[in-house]
Design a protein around this motif. Structure first.
Motif, PDB file in Angstrom:
ATOM      1  N   ASN A 253      -3.691   2.539  -2.222  1.00 36.19           N
ATOM      2  CA  ASN A 253      -3.941   2.913  -0.829  1.00 36.19           C
ATOM      3  C   ASN A 253      -5.071   3.925  -0.687  1.00 36.19           C
ATOM      4  O   ASN A 253      -5.365   4.383   0.423  1.00 36.19           O
ATOM      5  CB  ASN A 253      -2.668   3.433  -0.153  1.00 36.19           C
ATOM      6  CG  ASN A 253      -2.090   4.660  -0.837  1.00 36.19           C
ATOM      7  OD1 ASN A 253      -2.782   5.366  -1.563  1.00 36.19           O
ATOM      8  ND2 ASN A 253      -0.810   4.924  -0.606  1.00 36.19           N
TER       9      ASN A 253
ATOM     10  N   GLY B 149       0.797  -1.225   0.000  1.00 38.83           N
ATOM     11  CA  GLY B 149       0.000   0.000   0.000  1.00 38.83           C
ATOM     12  C   GLY B 149       0.832   1.278   0.000  1.00 38.83           C
ATOM     13  O   GLY B 149       0.311   2.355  -0.225  1.00 38.83           O
ATOM     14  N   GLN B 150       2.147   1.164   0.220  1.00 35.34           N
ATOM     15  CA  GLN B 150       3.026   2.346   0.101  1.00 35.34           C
ATOM     16  C   GLN B 150       3.346   2.554  -1.383  1.00 35.34           C
ATOM     17  O   GLN B 150       3.354   1.599  -2.151  1.00 35.34           O
ATOM     18  CB  GLN B 150       4.362   2.089   0.821  1.00 35.34           C
ATOM     19  CG  GLN B 150       4.231   1.704   2.263  1.00 35.34           C
ATOM     20  CD  GLN B 150       4.200   2.928   3.154  1.00 35.34           C
ATOM     21  OE1 GLN B 150       4.866   3.909   2.882  1.00 35.34           O
ATOM     22  NE2 GLN B 150       3.396   2.867   4.180  1.00 35.34           N
TER      23      GLN B 150
END
Length: 638
Positions: free
Chosen positions: A247, A46-47
């Motif tokens: 994200n 998600g980064q």
């Protein structure tokens, strides 16, 4: 059992489908325990993964090297399945792509387009929202849904005039692919393959991007860009309207007048120190490694050494001393809104090779780096007449054959992008986005050459284009003109004694990639066979080969030069026959760059005459052509 290329292609495609959605496979725990994967899983899922960020790159390199070294194709696939839900999603797609491009048993296997894997890097969030609503509103599962792309700004921002170019899906995909073919951390001792003239190619490809961008600016009646010049001046604003669907958070917009800030990993003082060390090296004519061994910045290797130093690639001599100015410049700019991470924002578009070209600061930053390279080029002597001429060969006529002679028409063309391979819309029918991009009519170069000798002479034909006038309507002098020269094509041709008519189609350009296959085409085996030249997906998009021009018909220099192929040729070129589609900007995969001359020759060095005409030799020809832009949109192009 030996798998065919098509069978491998069909096994590989699912690895890219729905890359941001966790699979239901139970491999992740196995990956966690697998000794191959020690040091992986550091960058959280998600980064936003960035090729410019040193720590991200260390982890991505570890993964692509593990995948390249897998002994069999089956083992490679097994490792990909294991790691898919375990490592960061963007890092996974990057490492998988690098491995696929470089594994010998994947020769002929084509990467699906990055814009279909991560369309959120190319399509504004409003358009996604629109598509989701349409999919919900049209429950008929079989029906195809097409929505129109929204715009990302308005005319109050002068830079908006160029959004069609900076936000073009094709050039952003090209930039992503270029960095796959030339990973900064490529280690020949591990992979067994050397990337020839990689540093020089880093310089040249980005120099050409800047030249092309300035050609577009002049086409729109705008001044050439102002280079980035110091680390403390306020920056102009930019809003990409992109949101990462990985994200759910936007790529932040940058308001006007923010200034760069120190990060915990790197300070502005570091950047200034690296800049002055590189500048000093250029002026004293050599760089030094950790043991004070000197490497001359000579005519043959200087630009390659400098390119590696500025990019801070694995080949960089003394990275500890000369630093990593290019990569950290991208990261610092991308984190200008949240330098210490207190708000947990995504970085801006400058952090990602698939999105950074959207931001006007990208070109200003690269012009700043290019100014350092040009400082080095200024230290080299002018080309002597004997280095430029081709005795006995005379270019007598050059014509562009299109609808009207010596005029190329440009216009907008519509195309579609499929979102369904990235997102689950809960339907079998595809969901697509329709968008417009700049394009040009097909055309031929017709070049007439006299060979005054009695034997056949193998030759290289080099074609460049540059605007005739600057933003104020003054004729451009060679000092500025040479930096606006965009390479259009370069090819080999045998000149028979006497008169030669050379015809070359624009589609065959050595700069552009010939075709790009969608997920669906690859899944149906289109264009895939054992003997096809491997298509490496690296190359400038054909639709942006020609600058936009203007409605009146904008004058351009069309410069053609014929050189002696016996002096240009490189020993092993063409021996593998793979990936030689867009060699000017992408090189030839796993073999030497197919031209011994410096990239951009003859415009890579300063020219001692003010006007091009005074400098032209018999083996060159400069013709003024026009490029005329038409506002109409042409039909859909698949």
């Amino acid at each position: 059992m030996v798998l065919s290329v098509l069978q491998k292609q069909l096994r590989v495609l699912p690895l890219f489908e729905h890359a941001t959605i966790p699979t239901k496979e139970k491999f992740a725990l196995k990956a966690y325990l697998d000794h191959n994967f020690q040091g992986l899983g550091v960058l959280g899922r998600g980064q936003l993964f960035s090729l410019f960020h040193a720590e991200h790159l260390v982890e991505a390199t570890k993964l692509y090297e593990v995948l390249i070294k897998a002994e069999t194709f089956e083992e490679f696939l097994d490792l990909c399945h294991q790691v898919r839900d375990f490592v960061n999603e963007g890092l996974y797609v990057y490492a998988l792509s690098v491995a696929l491009l470089h594994r010998p048993d994947c020769k002929g296997v084509t990467l699906p387009p990055i814009q279909e894997i991560f369309p959120d890097k190319f399509v504004p969030v409003q358009t996604f929202n629109h598509a989701l609503k349409e999919a919900f509103r049209e429950p008929d599962k079989e029906k195809e849904i097409i929505v129109d792309m929204e715009t990302t700004g308005n005319i109050r921002d002068p830079e908006y005039n160029l959004s069609y170019y900076r936000e073009d899906i094709g050039i952003n995909a090209h930039h992503w692919h270029w960095h796959l073919v030339y990973p900064a951390t490529w280690r020949p001792e591990v992979t067994g393959k050397v990337k020839d003239r990689k540093g020089e190619l880093f310089y040249y490809m980005h120099q050409q991007m800047c030249a092309r961008y300035d050609c577009e600016r002049l086409s729109n009646g705008m001044p050439r860009m102002e280079p980035f010049h110091d680390f403390h001046s306020p920056l102009e604003g930019y809003s990409s309207h992109l949101t990462s669907l990985m994200n759910g958070m936007p790529y932040p917009s940058r308001p006007n007048d923010l200034t760069l800030q120190d990060l915990k990993e790197v300070s502005l003082q570091d950047m200034e120190r690296w800049r002055s060390r590189i500048s000093d090296a250029i002026h004293i004519g050599h760089v030094q490694d950790e043991n004070n061994h000197e490497y001359l910045l000579d005519e043959t290797h200087g630009i390659d050494i400098l390119g590696a130093l500025v990019e801070a690639s694995h080949e960089s001599i003394n990275q500890h001393f000369y630093g990593s100015i290019h990569n950290w410049g991208h990261v610092i700019t991308a984190r200008v809104l949240d330098p210490d991470g207190r708000f947990h924002l995504n970085p801006g578009v400058m952090s990602d090779t698939a999105t950074s070209l959207r931001d006007p600061i990208f070109y200003r930053w690269h012009r700043f780096l290019d100014n350092m390279f040009q400082d080095y080029k200024e230290t080299l002597p002018h080309y002597r007449k004997d280095e430029l001429e081709f005795p006995g060969v005379e270019v007598t006529k050059v014509l562009v054959s299109a609808e009207h002679a010596n005029n190329i028409n440009t216009f907008k063309e519509s195309a579609v992008l499929n979102l369904s391979h990235a997102y689950e819309f809960g339907r079998t029918g595809d969901v697509k986005v329709r968008y417009n991009h700049l394009s040009h009519e097909p055309f031929d170069y017709k070049i007439e050459v006299e060979n005054h000798s009695s034997r056949t002479k193998p030759a290289t034909v080099r074609i460049f284009m540059a605007p005739k006038y600057d933003e104020l309507g003054n004729e451009l002098h060679t000092k500025d003109l040479r930096r606006l020269m965009i390479e259009m094509d370069k090819f080999h041709h045998d000149l028979h004694p006497g008169h030669n008519n050379i015809v070359r189609h624009s589609k065959d350009s050595s700069v552009t990639l010939s075709s790009e296959r969608t997920f669906n085409e690859l899944a149906h085996g289109e264009g895939i066979n054992e003997h096809a030249n491997e298509y490496c997906s690296c190359g400038w998009p054909d639709h942006l080969l020609v600058p936009r021009g203007d409605e009146k018909g904008m004058p351009f220099h069309l410069f053609v030069m014929v050189t002696d192929w016996l002096h240009d040729q490189v020993g092993d070129h063409g021996k593998t026959g793979i990936c030689v589609d867009a060699v000017s900007y992408c090189g030839a995969k796993d073999q030497l760059y197919p031209d011994r001359r410096p990239m951009g020759f003859p415009f890579d060095r300063s020219i001692e005459r003010d006007h091009l005409e005074e400098w032209v030799l018999p083996n060159m020809r400069n013709t003024v052509i026009t490029v005329t832009y038409h506002e109409d949109v042409h039909k859909e192009h698949h």
